[in-house]
Enzyme design. Sequence first.
Site, PDB file in Angstrom:
ATOM      1  N   LYS A  22       1.872   2.207  -5.075  1.00 38.90           N
ATOM      2  CA  LYS A  22       2.426   1.664  -6.331  1.00 38.90           C
ATOM      3  C   LYS A  22       1.507   1.955  -7.509  1.00 38.90           C
ATOM      4  O   LYS A  22       1.941   2.351  -8.584  1.00 38.90           O
ATOM      5  CB  LYS A  22       2.624   0.133  -6.207  1.00 38.90           C
ATOM      6  CG  LYS A  22       3.594  -0.272  -5.105  1.00 38.90           C
ATOM      7  CD  LYS A  22       3.637  -1.782  -4.926  1.00 38.90           C
ATOM      8  CE  LYS A  22       2.370  -2.370  -4.358  1.00 38.90           C
ATOM      9  NZ  LYS A  22       2.063  -1.979  -2.974  1.00 38.90           N
ATOM     10  N   GLY A  74      -4.591  -4.172  -3.801  1.00 35.51           N
ATOM     11  CA  GLY A  74      -5.583  -3.132  -4.069  1.00 35.51           C
ATOM     12  C   GLY A  74      -4.800  -1.893  -4.455  1.00 35.51           C
ATOM     13  O   GLY A  74      -4.155  -1.282  -3.609  1.00 35.51           O
ATOM     14  N   HIS A  75      -4.788  -1.567  -5.737  1.00 34.57           N
ATOM     15  CA  HIS A  75      -3.990  -0.446  -6.240  1.00 34.57           C
ATOM     16  C   HIS A  75      -4.927   0.691  -6.640  1.00 34.57           C
ATOM     17  O   HIS A  75      -5.733   0.540  -7.545  1.00 34.57           O
ATOM     18  CB  HIS A  75      -3.123  -0.892  -7.424  1.00 34.57           C
ATOM     19  CG  HIS A  75      -2.081  -1.904  -7.026  1.00 34.57           C
ATOM     20  ND1 HIS A  75      -1.153  -2.423  -7.891  1.00 34.57           N
ATOM     21  CD2 HIS A  75      -1.808  -2.478  -5.826  1.00 34.57           C
ATOM     22  CE1 HIS A  75      -0.359  -3.264  -7.241  1.00 34.57           C
ATOM     23  NE2 HIS A  75      -0.745  -3.323  -5.982  1.00 34.57           N
ATOM     24  N   GLN A 118       1.897  -5.997  -3.288  1.00 35.30           N
ATOM     25  CA  GLN A 118       2.341  -6.139  -1.899  1.00 35.30           C
ATOM     26  C   GLN A 118       3.624  -5.323  -1.690  1.00 35.30           C
ATOM     27  O   GLN A 118       3.876  -4.402  -2.443  1.00 35.30           O
ATOM     28  CB  GLN A 118       2.556  -7.620  -1.510  1.00 35.30           C
ATOM     29  CG  GLN A 118       1.270  -8.429  -1.399  1.00 35.30           C
ATOM     30  CD  GLN A 118       0.680  -8.838  -2.728  1.00 35.30           C
ATOM     31  OE1 GLN A 118       1.334  -9.486  -3.516  1.00 35.30           O
ATOM     32  NE2 GLN A 118      -0.550  -8.471  -2.971  1.00 35.30           N
ATOM     33  N   ASP A 157       0.807  -1.231   0.000  1.00 41.11           N
ATOM     34  CA  ASP A 157       0.000   0.000   0.000  1.00 41.11           C
ATOM     35  C   ASP A 157       0.833   1.271   0.000  1.00 41.11           C
ATOM     36  O   ASP A 157       0.417   2.303   0.528  1.00 41.11           O
ATOM     37  CB  ASP A 157      -0.969   0.019   1.204  1.00 41.11           C
ATOM     38  CG  ASP A 157      -1.901  -1.175   1.190  1.00 41.11           C
ATOM     39  OD1 ASP A 157      -2.208  -1.662   0.095  1.00 41.11           O
ATOM     40  OD2 ASP A 157      -2.315  -1.617   2.285  1.00 41.11           O
TER      41      ASP A 157
HETATM   42  P1  GDP Z   1      -0.786   0.407  -3.524  1.00 46.16           P
HETATM   43  O1  GDP Z   1      -1.384  -0.884  -3.086  1.00 46.16           O
HETATM   44  O2  GDP Z   1       0.688   0.464  -3.287  1.00 46.16           O
HETATM   45  O3  GDP Z   1      -1.126   0.771  -4.945  1.00 46.16           O
HETATM   46  O4  GDP Z   1      -1.434   1.550  -2.595  1.00 46.16           O
HETATM   47  P2  GDP Z   1      -2.993   1.652  -2.144  1.00 46.16           P
HETATM   48  O5  GDP Z   1      -3.775   2.139  -3.282  1.00 46.16           O
HETATM   49  O6  GDP Z   1      -3.437   0.410  -1.472  1.00 46.16           O
HETATM   50  O7  GDP Z   1      -2.878   2.717  -0.986  1.00 46.16           O
HETATM   51  C1  GDP Z   1      -2.375   3.989  -1.202  1.00 46.16           C
HETATM   52  C2  GDP Z   1      -3.457   4.995  -0.780  1.00 46.16           C
HETATM   53  O8  GDP Z   1      -2.876   6.280  -0.686  1.00 46.16           O
HETATM   54  C3  GDP Z   1      -4.573   5.148  -1.800  1.00 46.16           C
HETATM   55  O9  GDP Z   1      -5.744   5.518  -1.146  1.00 46.16           O
HETATM   56  C4  GDP Z   1      -4.062   6.273  -2.697  1.00 46.16           C
HETATM   57  O10 GDP Z   1      -5.110   6.976  -3.366  1.00 46.16           O
HETATM   58  C5  GDP Z   1      -3.418   7.158  -1.686  1.00 46.16           C
HETATM   59  N1  GDP Z   1      -2.260   7.943  -2.136  1.00 46.16           N
HETATM   60  C6  GDP Z   1      -1.287   7.609  -3.018  1.00 46.16           C
HETATM   61  N2  GDP Z   1      -0.347   8.572  -3.063  1.00 46.16           N
HETATM   62  C7  GDP Z   1      -0.738   9.536  -2.199  1.00 46.16           C
HETATM   63  C8  GDP Z   1      -0.165  10.777  -1.765  1.00 46.16           C
HETATM   64  O11 GDP Z   1       0.909  11.193  -2.191  1.00 46.16           O
HETATM   65  N3  GDP Z   1      -0.853  11.471  -0.816  1.00 46.16           N
HETATM   66  C9  GDP Z   1      -2.041  11.034  -0.306  1.00 46.16           C
HETATM   67  N4  GDP Z   1      -2.636  11.778   0.610  1.00 46.16           N
HETATM   68  N5  GDP Z   1      -2.596   9.875  -0.682  1.00 46.16           N
HETATM   69  C10 GDP Z   1      -1.948   9.122  -1.606  1.00 46.16           C
HETATM   70  P1  IMO Z   2      -0.915  -4.110  -2.287  1.00 51.63           P
HETATM   71  O1  IMO Z   2      -0.481  -4.643  -3.637  1.00 51.63           O
HETATM   72  C1  IMO Z   2      -0.866  -4.557   2.017  1.00 51.63           C
HETATM   73  C2  IMO Z   2      -0.977  -8.609   3.628  1.00 51.63           C
HETATM   74  C3  IMO Z   2      -2.223  -9.053   4.341  1.00 51.63           C
HETATM   75  C4  IMO Z   2      -1.646 -10.061   5.304  1.00 51.63           C
HETATM   76  C5  IMO Z   2      -0.545 -10.720   4.502  1.00 51.63           C
HETATM   77  C6  IMO Z   2      -0.954 -12.015   3.832  1.00 51.63           C
HETATM   78  O2  IMO Z   2      -2.213  -3.414  -2.315  1.00 51.63           O
HETATM   79  O3  IMO Z   2       0.179  -3.325  -1.665  1.00 51.63           O
HETATM   80  P2  IMO Z   2      -2.497 -12.697   1.800  1.00 51.63           P
HETATM   81  O4  IMO Z   2      -3.895 -12.298   1.438  1.00 51.63           O
HETATM   82  O5  IMO Z   2      -1.488 -12.351   0.775  1.00 51.63           O
HETATM   83  O6  IMO Z   2      -2.407 -14.124   2.226  1.00 51.63           O
HETATM   84  O7  IMO Z   2      -2.158 -11.836   3.111  1.00 51.63           O
HETATM   85  O8  IMO Z   2      -0.177  -9.782   3.505  1.00 51.63           O
HETATM   86  N1  IMO Z   2      -1.192  -8.101   2.260  1.00 51.63           N
HETATM   87  C7  IMO Z   2      -1.119  -6.814   1.920  1.00 51.63           C
HETATM   88  N2  IMO Z   2      -0.911  -5.721   2.672  1.00 51.63           N
HETATM   89  N3  IMO Z   2      -0.994  -4.426   0.689  1.00 51.63           N
HETATM   90  C8  IMO Z   2      -1.174  -5.511  -0.094  1.00 51.63           C
HETATM   91  O9  IMO Z   2      -1.185  -5.442  -1.429  1.00 51.63           O
HETATM   92  C9  IMO Z   2      -1.296  -6.781   0.526  1.00 51.63           C
HETATM   93  N4  IMO Z   2      -1.495  -8.031   0.074  1.00 51.63           N
HETATM   94  C10 IMO Z   2      -1.433  -8.832   1.143  1.00 51.63           C
HETATM   95  O10 IMO Z   2      -2.845  -7.975   4.986  1.00 51.63           O
HETATM   96  O11 IMO Z   2      -1.042  -9.392   6.381  1.00 51.63           O
HETATM   97 MG    MG Z   3      -2.906  -1.578  -1.802  1.00 52.41          MG
END
Ligand code: GDP
Ligand code: IMO
Ligand code: MG
Length: 421
Positions: free
Chosen positions: A16, A40-41, A222, A13
């Site tokens: 990416k 979840g991107h 991840q 998270d």
């Molecule tokens: P990913 O899994 O690495 O793609 O990241 P996620 O989407 O799960 O989580 C990142 C969260 O931060 C999302 O809600 C994005 O919309 C938000 N986000 C990304 N970059 C920024 C930033 O620079 N500032 C803020 N406030 N939110 C951001």
């Molecule tokens: P993105 O791509 C954050 C965590 C889960 C759990 C562990 C194992 O959005 O960054 P799993 O379902 O893979 O068996 O879970 O890994 N986890 C993540 N945490 N971002 C993710 O993906 C994750 N995918 C799995 O919360 O601790």
């Molecule tokens: Mg994510």
Amino acid sequence: MPVTVIIGAQWGDEGKGKIVDVLAPQYDVVARFQGGPNAGHTLVFDGKKLVLHTIPSGIFHDRPINLIGNGVVIDPTTLQKEVDTVRTHGVAVEEKLYIAKKAHLILPTHKVLDAASEAAKGKAKIGSTLRGIGPTYMDKTGRNGLRVGNILQPDFKAQYHTLKEKHLELLRLYDYDYDLEAMEEAWWAGIDFLRTLNIVDGEYFINDQLQQGKAILAEGAQGSMLDIDYGTYPYVTSSNTITAGVLTGLGLQPKHIREVIGITKAYCTRVGSGPFPTELDNDEGQRLRDVGGEYGATTGRPRRCGWIDLPALQYTIMLSGVTQLAITKIDVLNAFETIRAATAYAIDGVETDRWIFDIGKATVNPVYTSFPGWQQEVEKNTTPDNFPSAFREYLRFLEDRLQVRISMLSTGPDREQLIQL
Ligand code: GDP
Ligand code: IMO
Ligand code: MG
């Protein structure tokens, strides 16, 4: 053309999806190489917010085609829903999405096994996203799995039933109630749907693209600290999330990888169980969660929050050969009076900057360096010359400690909110 890799340098998270979405117009192919719908991107543009789980984050741009590589595990039910959503935004998914035949399939029973296994672990649960990831990779390495290419074979139904029976046998070991019928119905609809998409020999596909001089962006899921080999085992996911996973997950030669962009938040978060040395279980942690909106994009769970952890970053930079860093969520720290960065750990009284084996069993106290906050907005169009001096100091400190160039600063969730350095 060389391949550029995007990897999460923390526990996932990191943002990416956002960075891939920003860079995608410079590439011809965006490819996911591991993980599955546990990811979840989040992409934010034109006032819209979209969360992708399996489809690569280049799908909303004209230039790149998108490949789901063989290292990914696919749930046909989730994929169908996702494709439908993306189509409602006017994207011709059938022309822009390709799926590797060797990618493994997540069966309904894999999800049930994931849930049953987590329930049986009680307090020791991993905190899995319950998307069936672990059981699917177990079948892959156990040489029982079903792959996308199998759905094109006439005896696929029989192959499915053989594996399902094995799973039902395993499920008898658990005291766990489940109802498969509705899940199976949606799954078979998903399989029919999958047959209508572009199914390719992923390894030939990507190498042909390279031969034609196409530019490739590999999108990690991840984070490196969740890597099956090097993460905080057993509190990890079941795939190689580091750069090494790109080679096996796409069928690429190492010589093609030139740049590795590590993504890190300006602080640190984790969802699920496991060690997290800089976690703030206090008002400060809650403040980070509130300002950063730190709730999971896949499961909605509150994310654990804490200060940036430099020994962990040094470790993941080493493992993946990170050549540049993108720091996201800078804006979340704008109002903080004091900002901290862990530079070492005191483990059972001994100071170190290394990740020791089974760190979760030790008492770990981070050693912090503190900085005065910049307490103003670092605007999108601000050039490094007019950054607040406290902010410049902070960046210089990070680069010095991590010995990697910071190339991007993300100042908000929107595609436009990025400073390229
Ligand atoms: P990913 O899994 O690495 O793609 O990241 P996620 O989407 O799960 O989580 C990142 C969260 O931060 C999302 O809600 C994005 O919309 C938000 N986000 C990304 N970059 C920024 C930033 O620079 N500032 C803020 N406030 N939110 C951001
Ligand atoms: P993105 O791509 C954050 C965590 C889960 C759990 C562990 C194992 O959005 O960054 P799993 O379902 O893979 O068996 O879970 O890994 N986890 C993540 N945490 N971002 C993710 O993906 C994750 N995918 C799995 O919360 O601790
Ligand atoms: Mg994510």
